[in-house]
Design an enzyme around this catalytic site. Structure first.
Site, PDB file in Angstrom:
ATOM      1  CG  ASP A  10      51.186  60.040  24.467  1.00 45.71           C
ATOM      2  OD1 ASP A  10      51.630  58.964  23.993  1.00 45.71           O
ATOM      3  OD2 ASP A  10      51.391  60.379  25.648  1.00 45.71           O
ATOM      4  CB  ILE A  11      51.127  56.325  19.905  1.00 44.13           C
ATOM      5  CG1 ILE A  11      50.451  55.113  19.238  1.00 44.13           C
ATOM      6  CG2 ILE A  11      52.414  55.935  20.642  1.00 44.13           C
ATOM      7  CD1 ILE A  11      51.205  54.556  18.048  1.00 44.13           C
ATOM      8  CG  ASN A  24      65.722  48.902  20.521  1.00 44.08           C
ATOM      9  OD1 ASN A  24      65.778  47.717  20.855  1.00 44.08           O
ATOM     10  ND2 ASN A  24      65.726  49.883  21.404  1.00 44.08           N
ATOM     11  N   GLY A  32      62.197  57.531  22.194  1.00 48.64           N
ATOM     12  CA  GLY A  32      61.061  57.857  21.338  1.00 48.64           C
ATOM     13  C   GLY A  32      59.804  57.088  21.695  1.00 48.64           C
ATOM     14  CB  VAL A  33      57.254  55.496  19.459  1.00 51.56           C
ATOM     15  CG1 VAL A  33      56.114  54.502  19.605  1.00 51.56           C
ATOM     16  CG2 VAL A  33      56.774  56.733  18.716  1.00 51.56           C
ATOM     17  CG  ASP A  34      61.150  50.724  21.969  1.00 51.55           C
ATOM     18  OD1 ASP A  34      60.229  50.006  22.407  1.00 51.55           O
ATOM     19  OD2 ASP A  34      62.310  50.325  21.830  1.00 51.55           O
ATOM     20  CB  SER A 122      61.796  54.322   9.873  1.00 47.78           C
ATOM     21  OG  SER A 122      62.114  52.978  10.146  1.00 47.78           O
ATOM     22  N   GLY A 124      61.491  58.977  13.176  1.00 47.30           N
ATOM     23  CA  GLY A 124      62.067  59.701  14.303  1.00 47.30           C
ATOM     24  C   GLY A 124      63.579  59.602  14.282  1.00 47.30           C
ATOM     25  CE1 TYR A 126      66.499  53.298  15.213  1.00 43.25           C
ATOM     26  CE2 TYR A 126      65.198  51.826  13.873  1.00 43.25           C
ATOM     27  CZ  TYR A 126      65.966  52.061  14.987  1.00 43.25           C
ATOM     28  OH  TYR A 126      66.203  51.042  15.876  1.00 43.25           O
TER      29      TYR A 126
END
Length: 169
Positions: A10-11, A24, A32-34, A122, A124, A126
């Protein structure tokens, strides 16, 4: 010289100077990550992003660019937001993807960050094929002059980890 390390996990749990967010263009959170970074980092990150939107990035952050905010509650000093391109089968968008890594490292250098955690930008929602995303990420980091001492690719699952491991060698 920059050391590249790989972590499956997990980042938002990484202890580094800067965590890169696959954002985005609105900079106002997403999936997602965002979404995970905004949720775990708390409202300070969103507040910083809103200030950026109100000043320099009224139309959003362009694809391939990067900008830093506070890291809020994360175990980092900064979040570097970068907007990756959506994958296309009819148009080569590898340069904007490589730019995400170069620009993030440029921002990290401006901040004085020595350790940076990257997701697979990109790869995930994207839709970028993981093997190609890993190739572009690793080649670009290796080719970019930076003062960052450690680039840590934090991969969410085993498939992503293995794709990056093949590129790192």
């Amino acid at each position: 010289m920059t050391t590249i390390t790989l972590v499956q996990g997990d980042i938002t749990r990484q202890s580094v100077d800067a965590i890169v967010n696959a954002a985005n263009s609105s900079l106002l959170g997403g999936g997602g990550v965002d979404g995970a970074i905004h949720r775990r980092g708390g409202p300070e990150i969103l507040a910083d992003c809103r200030r950026l939107r109100a000043s320099r990035y009224g139309k959003g952050l362009p694809t391939g660019r990067a900008v830093a905010t506070t890291a809020g509650e994360l175990d980092a000093r900064w979040v570097i937001h970068t907007v990756g391109p959506v994958y296309s089968t009819t148009e080569d968008r590898s340069e904007p993807l490589a730019s995400c890594y170069r620009e993030s490292l440029r921002v990290a250098d401006e901040l004085g960050a020595l350790s940076v955690a990257f997701p697979a930008v990109s790869a995930g929602i994207y839709g970028w094929p993981m093997d190609d995303a890993a190739r572009i990420a690793v080649e670009t980091v290796r080719a970019t002059q930076t003062n960052v001492q450690e680039v840590r690719f934090v991969l969410f699952d085993e498939r992503a980890y293995e794709a990056f491991a093949r590129q790192v060698g």
